[in-house]
Design an enzyme around this catalytic site. Structure first.
Site, PDB file in Angstrom:
ATOM      1  N   TYR A  66      80.946  34.610  96.562  1.00 56.34           N
ATOM      2  CA  TYR A  66      80.126  33.813  95.640  1.00 56.34           C
ATOM      3  C   TYR A  66      79.297  34.728  94.737  1.00 56.34           C
ATOM      4  O   TYR A  66      79.313  34.591  93.510  1.00 56.34           O
ATOM      5  CB  TYR A  66      79.212  32.885  96.450  1.00 56.34           C
ATOM      6  CG  TYR A  66      78.489  31.847  95.622  1.00 56.34           C
ATOM      7  CD1 TYR A  66      79.188  30.793  95.046  1.00 56.34           C
ATOM      8  CD2 TYR A  66      77.109  31.906  95.423  1.00 56.34           C
ATOM      9  CE1 TYR A  66      78.539  29.829  94.295  1.00 56.34           C
ATOM     10  CE2 TYR A  66      76.448  30.947  94.678  1.00 56.34           C
ATOM     11  CZ  TYR A  66      77.166  29.905  94.122  1.00 56.34           C
ATOM     12  OH  TYR A  66      76.517  28.950  93.368  1.00 56.34           O
ATOM     13  N   SER A 121      74.395  31.789  88.770  1.00 60.18           N
ATOM     14  CA  SER A 121      73.461  31.477  89.862  1.00 60.18           C
ATOM     15  C   SER A 121      72.521  32.663  90.013  1.00 60.18           C
ATOM     16  O   SER A 121      72.887  33.794  89.664  1.00 60.18           O
ATOM     17  CB  SER A 121      74.237  31.286  91.171  1.00 60.18           C
ATOM     18  OG  SER A 121      73.359  31.295  92.283  1.00 60.18           O
TER      19      SER A 121
HETATM   20  N1  LIG Z   1      73.591  23.670  94.061  1.00 56.07           N
HETATM   21  C1  LIG Z   1      73.018  24.852  93.888  1.00 56.07           C
HETATM   22  O1  LIG Z   1      72.019  25.192  94.579  1.00 56.07           O
HETATM   23  C2  LIG Z   1      73.537  25.814  92.854  1.00 56.07           C
HETATM   24  C3  LIG Z   1      72.739  26.951  92.581  1.00 56.07           C
HETATM   25  C4  LIG Z   1      73.192  27.849  91.636  1.00 56.07           C
HETATM   26  C5  LIG Z   1      74.378  27.628  90.974  1.00 56.07           C
HETATM   27  N2  LIG Z   1      75.128  26.526  91.279  1.00 56.07           N
HETATM   28  C6  LIG Z   1      76.376  26.351  90.551  1.00 56.07           C
HETATM   29  O2  LIG Z   1      76.345  25.110  89.890  1.00 56.07           O
HETATM   30  C7  LIG Z   1      77.676  24.642  89.714  1.00 56.07           C
HETATM   31  C8  LIG Z   1      77.760  23.201  90.202  1.00 56.07           C
HETATM   32  O3  LIG Z   1      77.499  23.212  91.589  1.00 56.07           O
HETATM   33  P1  LIG Z   1      76.926  21.940  92.374  1.00 56.07           P
HETATM   34  O4  LIG Z   1      75.847  22.441  93.231  1.00 56.07           O
HETATM   35  O5  LIG Z   1      76.678  20.827  91.450  1.00 56.07           O
HETATM   36  O6  LIG Z   1      78.162  21.650  93.349  1.00 56.07           O
HETATM   37  P2  LIG Z   1      79.051  20.350  93.615  1.00 56.07           P
HETATM   38  O7  LIG Z   1      78.205  19.137  93.670  1.00 56.07           O
HETATM   39  O8  LIG Z   1      79.894  20.710  94.778  1.00 56.07           O
HETATM   40  O9  LIG Z   1      79.949  20.263  92.290  1.00 56.07           O
HETATM   41  C9  LIG Z   1      80.957  21.198  92.031  1.00 56.07           C
HETATM   42  C10 LIG Z   1      81.759  20.700  90.871  1.00 56.07           C
HETATM   43  O10 LIG Z   1      82.781  21.665  90.572  1.00 56.07           O
HETATM   44  C11 LIG Z   1      84.008  20.982  90.462  1.00 56.07           C
HETATM   45  N3  LIG Z   1      85.135  21.826  90.799  1.00 56.07           N
HETATM   46  C12 LIG Z   1      85.325  22.595  91.890  1.00 56.07           C
HETATM   47  N4  LIG Z   1      86.529  23.192  91.855  1.00 56.07           N
HETATM   48  C13 LIG Z   1      87.118  22.787  90.701  1.00 56.07           C
HETATM   49  C14 LIG Z   1      88.364  23.040  90.088  1.00 56.07           C
HETATM   50  N5  LIG Z   1      89.287  23.857  90.643  1.00 56.07           N
HETATM   51  N6  LIG Z   1      88.637  22.456  88.898  1.00 56.07           N
HETATM   52  C15 LIG Z   1      87.732  21.632  88.315  1.00 56.07           C
HETATM   53  N7  LIG Z   1      86.536  21.349  88.845  1.00 56.07           N
HETATM   54  C16 LIG Z   1      86.241  21.912  90.033  1.00 56.07           C
HETATM   55  C17 LIG Z   1      83.896  19.786  91.389  1.00 56.07           C
HETATM   56  O11 LIG Z   1      84.754  18.757  90.950  1.00 56.07           O
HETATM   57  P3  LIG Z   1      86.084  18.248  91.678  1.00 56.07           P
HETATM   58  O12 LIG Z   1      85.909  18.452  93.143  1.00 56.07           O
HETATM   59  O13 LIG Z   1      86.171  16.825  91.244  1.00 56.07           O
HETATM   60  O14 LIG Z   1      87.156  19.093  91.080  1.00 56.07           O
HETATM   61  C18 LIG Z   1      82.451  19.375  91.157  1.00 56.07           C
HETATM   62  O15 LIG Z   1      82.349  18.542  90.035  1.00 56.07           O
HETATM   63  C19 LIG Z   1      78.585  25.610  90.481  1.00 56.07           C
HETATM   64  O16 LIG Z   1      79.130  26.551  89.605  1.00 56.07           O
HETATM   65  C20 LIG Z   1      77.613  26.296  91.428  1.00 56.07           C
HETATM   66  O17 LIG Z   1      78.061  27.577  91.814  1.00 56.07           O
HETATM   67  C21 LIG Z   1      74.741  25.612  92.188  1.00 56.07           C
END
Ligand SMILES: NC(=O)c1ccc[n+]([C@@H]2O[C@H](COP(=O)([O-])OP(=O)(O)OC[C@H]3O[C@@H](n4cnc5c(N)ncnc54)[C@H](OP(=O)(O)O)[C@@H]3O)[C@@H](O)[C@H]2O)c1
Length: 252
Positions: free
Chosen positions: A150, A137
């Site tokens: 984070y 990120s």
């Molecule tokens: N959204 C943003 O603005 C943003 C910005 C920068 C980086 N990111 C990064 O992008 C990635 C995806 O985030 P998102 O925004 O798409 O969030 P999200 O919609 O909450 O998705 C998170 C994903 O991670 C999975 N997950 C969480 N804990 C897990 C575990 N213990 N084992 C396996 N899977 C797990 C969840 O699946 P289950 O709950 O089904 O396990 C879900 O599929 C993350 O690494 C986040 O830090 C996001």
């Protein structure tokens, strides 16, 4: 066995990972989609059932990562690309500092990627081919107030990718680090502060796919936010702390 390229995506049951699973399937990849929530994974697979396959997984379980890789390779063939994207969010208060909470986020965000690399590397090394991508990120560029666990987990992922790059390149394996700004997903839906230049998950997935196709080391977007944070990254502490405290104060 399939002649298609195979991508394994963790965190594919929601948000960016789900959008990337659909995007890669639409571009001819066989997609192994992992997450813990089987129902949400199943609905992602419905987008293109012949191309997206559910492999439920808790990324913190090292043995399960290895079993999932074995299952993917036996069903779909060798993994060409692994995107370690599973992650949990940023809400944090120093008044409730709790080592358990800090370590548990580190274990999912950073530890999950480490477990994934551990599981895919032997096969990639033996083939002298493969591509690993870590979803970090822009929050990993610099420590920011209100997001210590984070930021620490994402900074660790960036450092891991930088350190591994020369070692992996010598073995014929590529590594990329993905550093998105704000993307509208369940993770950011909880945020109560302004999220400049926020984009939709489908747009994020398009940018990630293009960056991966070009085998770029750093895939960062949206550019405007990323470059602003890269400027902050280069500021000396004497300038950075007063500025970030002013910004944080405005948003609290
Ligand atoms: N959204 C943003 O603005 C943003 C910005 C920068 C980086 N990111 C990064 O992008 C990635 C995806 O985030 P998102 O925004 O798409 O969030 P999200 O919609 O909450 O998705 C998170 C994903 O991670 C999975 N997950 C969480 N804990 C897990 C575990 N213990 N084992 C396996 N899977 C797990 C969840 O699946 P289950 O709950 O089904 O396990 C879900 O599929 C993350 O690494 C986040 O830090 C996001």
């Amino acid at each position: 066995m399939s002649t298609h390229r195979v991508v394994w995506i963790t965190g594919a049951s929601s948000g960016i990972g789900a959008a990337l699973a659909r995007e890669m399937a639409d571009h001819g990849w066989q997609v192994a989609a992992s997450g813990r929530d089987r129902a949400r994974l199943a609905s992602v697979c419905e987008h293109l059932p012949a191309a997206i396959h559910a492999f439920p997984l808790d990324v913190t379980d090292r043995a399960a990562n290895r079993s999932v890789v074995a299952a993917i390779e036996s069903r779909l063939g060798p993994i060409d690309l692994a995107v370690f994207n599973a992650g949990v969010g940023s809400a944090f208060s120093v008044d409730r500092f709790d080592a358990e909470d800090v370590f548990s986020r580190m274990q999912i965000n950073y530890g999950g990627a480490v477990n994934g690399i551990d599981a895919v590397l032997a096969s990639m090394r033996s083939r002298r081919a493969g591509h690993i991508a870590l979803t970090a990120s822009v929050a990993g560029f610099r420590g920011m107030p209100g997001a210590a666990p984070y930021c620490a987990s994402k900074a660790a992922m960036i450092a891991l990718a930088e350190s591994l790059r020369p070692d992996l390149a010598a073995r014929g394996i590529d590594i990329s680090v993905i550093t998105p700004g704000f993307v509208a997903t369940p993770l950011t839906a909880k945020n109560r502060f302004p999220m400049p230049f926020i984009i939709e998950p489908d747009e994020a997935a398009r940018r990630i796919r293009r960056g991966l196709a070009a085998r770029r080391f750093e895939i960062t977007f949206p550019r405007r936010l990323s470059y602003m944070l890269k400027v902050l990254q280069r500021l000396p502490y004497a300038a950075y702390f007063p500025l970030i405290q002013r910004i944080a104060g405005r948003n609290s």
